[in-house]
Design a protein around this motif. Structure first.
Motif, PDB file in Angstrom:
ATOM      1  N   SER A 130      33.754  43.814  37.091  1.00  0.00           N
ATOM      2  CA  SER A 130      34.741  43.519  36.054  1.00  0.00           C
ATOM      3  C   SER A 130      34.093  43.463  34.674  1.00  0.00           C
ATOM      4  CB  SER A 130      35.441  42.189  36.355  1.00  0.00           C
ATOM      5  OG  SER A 130      34.518  41.113  36.361  1.00  0.00           O
ATOM      6  N   ALA A 131      32.862  42.942  34.611  1.00  0.00           N
ATOM      7  CA  ALA A 131      32.169  42.856  33.318  1.00  0.00           C
ATOM      8  C   ALA A 131      31.863  44.247  32.781  1.00  0.00           C
ATOM      9  CB  ALA A 131      30.880  42.050  33.457  1.00  0.00           C
ATOM     10  N   LEU A 132      31.456  45.150  33.654  1.00  0.00           N
ATOM     11  CA  LEU A 132      31.148  46.505  33.225  1.00  0.00           C
ATOM     12  C   LEU A 132      32.426  47.245  32.832  1.00  0.00           C
ATOM     13  CD1 LEU A 132      28.700  48.319  32.844  1.00  0.00           C
ATOM     14  CD2 LEU A 132      29.079  49.231  35.137  1.00  0.00           C
ATOM     15  N   GLU A 133      33.520  46.973  33.544  1.00  0.00           N
ATOM     16  CA  GLU A 133      34.798  47.579  33.179  1.00  0.00           C
ATOM     17  C   GLU A 133      35.244  47.093  31.800  1.00  0.00           C
ATOM     18  OE1 GLU A 133      39.412  48.030  34.797  1.00  0.00           O
ATOM     19  OE2 GLU A 133      37.926  46.932  35.968  1.00  0.00           O
ATOM     20  N   ALA A 134      35.049  45.782  31.542  1.00  0.00           N
ATOM     21  CA  ALA A 134      35.391  45.238  30.224  1.00  0.00           C
ATOM     22  C   ALA A 134      34.561  45.910  29.139  1.00  0.00           C
ATOM     23  CB  ALA A 134      35.158  43.723  30.199  1.00  0.00           C
ATOM     24  N   ASN A 135      33.287  46.131  29.434  1.00  0.00           N
ATOM     25  CA  ASN A 135      32.421  46.777  28.454  1.00  0.00           C
ATOM     26  C   ASN A 135      32.823  48.234  28.238  1.00  0.00           C
ATOM     27  OD1 ASN A 135      30.359  46.021  26.688  1.00  0.00           O
ATOM     28  ND2 ASN A 135      28.797  47.041  27.903  1.00  0.00           N
ATOM     29  N   ALA A 136      33.288  48.873  29.303  1.00  0.00           N
ATOM     30  CA  ALA A 136      33.757  50.255  29.170  1.00  0.00           C
ATOM     31  C   ALA A 136      34.951  50.314  28.223  1.00  0.00           C
ATOM     32  CB  ALA A 136      34.145  50.811  30.536  1.00  0.00           C
TER      33      ALA A 136
END
Length: 302
Positions: free
Chosen positions: A147-153
């Motif tokens: 989820s953190a990487l998706e938010a960063n994307a």
């Protein structure tokens, strides 16, 4: 390559892109006399800072469970998502306030300084670079379920969208000239709106997860369908689901015939756990409470 290494690698690539774009946009904004481009450079800087947040918290979230954290450290990844969102809210709010001030100034001061072509070229380069890094990052986030990487994307995507608004504003000012130079600060305001909307959505999702929101209804229906595959198991109740970082947590009560042996009951529950982990991931947290069948509110021994 491990999940952690995949996240770190793509985030580092994003950091390199953000660092280069921050410097390029700021220089282009100053020498190109573009408020929108300077605003865009601040957005890229916030991207760079949140890259470091993601790297730090994902590193922590991948630590194994310990005595103090028997469910693991997955919530740190959700916390990273919330921090990214808050950083976006702050950046978007500051940019919105500055943009409104510049628009008001432009209304009363007709001889605005026109932006230059260098700012337009910087915006176009940013759009291409950020779209590429967005697609690379979102692909990894879906593969590793981060989820953190998706938010960063999505942070990368909002930067690309803000550059689109910037390019439109600068291009319009260059094309029409004169009083149309006001398009530049208007574009900066649109940038801030993009940021605020994306941030609000990310923060809402992170808070819901931190507050132990249940998994989506379609996911719980899949769980019920998997349980129904075993004819000996019935009466699914007290189903409780949530996310713990990138993993699912599933708790349930089930009924089985009262005369079944403890060995057989255990075997059925272990097979069910395996089917659930095959569907939702090897790290899925599962708790199954078995009860005898009930008839008219009374447990049956046979």
């Amino acid at each position: 390559m491990t999940r952690e290494k995949q996240i770190i690698r793509i985030t580092l690539w994003g950091s390199v892109v953000n660092l280069a774009l921050t410097a390029m946009k700021f220089v282009a904004g100053v020498f190109g006399h573009s408020a929108a481009m300077i605003a865009d450079s601040v957005h890229s800087l916030s991207d760079l800072l949140t890259d470091f947040v993601v790297l730090l918290f994902v590193k922590i979230s991948n630590r194994p469970a310990d005595n103090d954290h028997p469910y693991g450290h997955g919530k740190y990844e959700t916390l990273a998502t919330a921090i990214v969102a808050i950083a976006l809210l702050v950046a978007g709010g500051v940019l919105a306030a500055e943009s409104v001030k510049k628009i008001v100034h432009a209304i009363y001061v007709p001889d605005l300084v026109m932006p230059k072509r260098i700012a337009l070229w910087a915006a176009l380069i940013s759009i291409a670079a950020k779209e590429i890094i967005y697609w690379l990052t979102i692909r990894v986030s879906r593969r590793v379920q981060s989820s953190a990487l998706e938010a960063n994307a999505w942070h990368h995507r909002t930067d690309a969208l803000s550059s689109v608004a910037t390019a439109i504003g600068i291009g319009g000012a260059l094309l029409f000239g004169g009083k149309w130079a006001i398009l530049d600060p208007i574009a900066a305001l649109l940038v801030s709106i993009f940021i605020l909307v994306a941030a609000a959505k990310l923060l809402h999702e992170a808070v819901q997860e931190l507050m132990e929101k249940r998994l989506p209804e379609e996911v719980e229906q899949q769980i019920r369908a998997i349980v129904a595959e075993d004819n000996e198991m019935s009466g699914l109740h007290q189903l409780r689901t949530r996310r713990v970082g990138n993993t699912c947590s599933i708790e349930m009560h089930l009924r089985m015939p009262g005369d079944i042996s403890l060995y057989e009951a255990h075997r059925h529950s272990m097979l069910l756990e395996q089917r659930l982990r095959d569907r939702f991931g090897a790290d899925t947290l599962i708790s199954i409470h078995l009860e005898p069948l009930k008839v008219n509110g009374t447990y049956q021994t046979a």
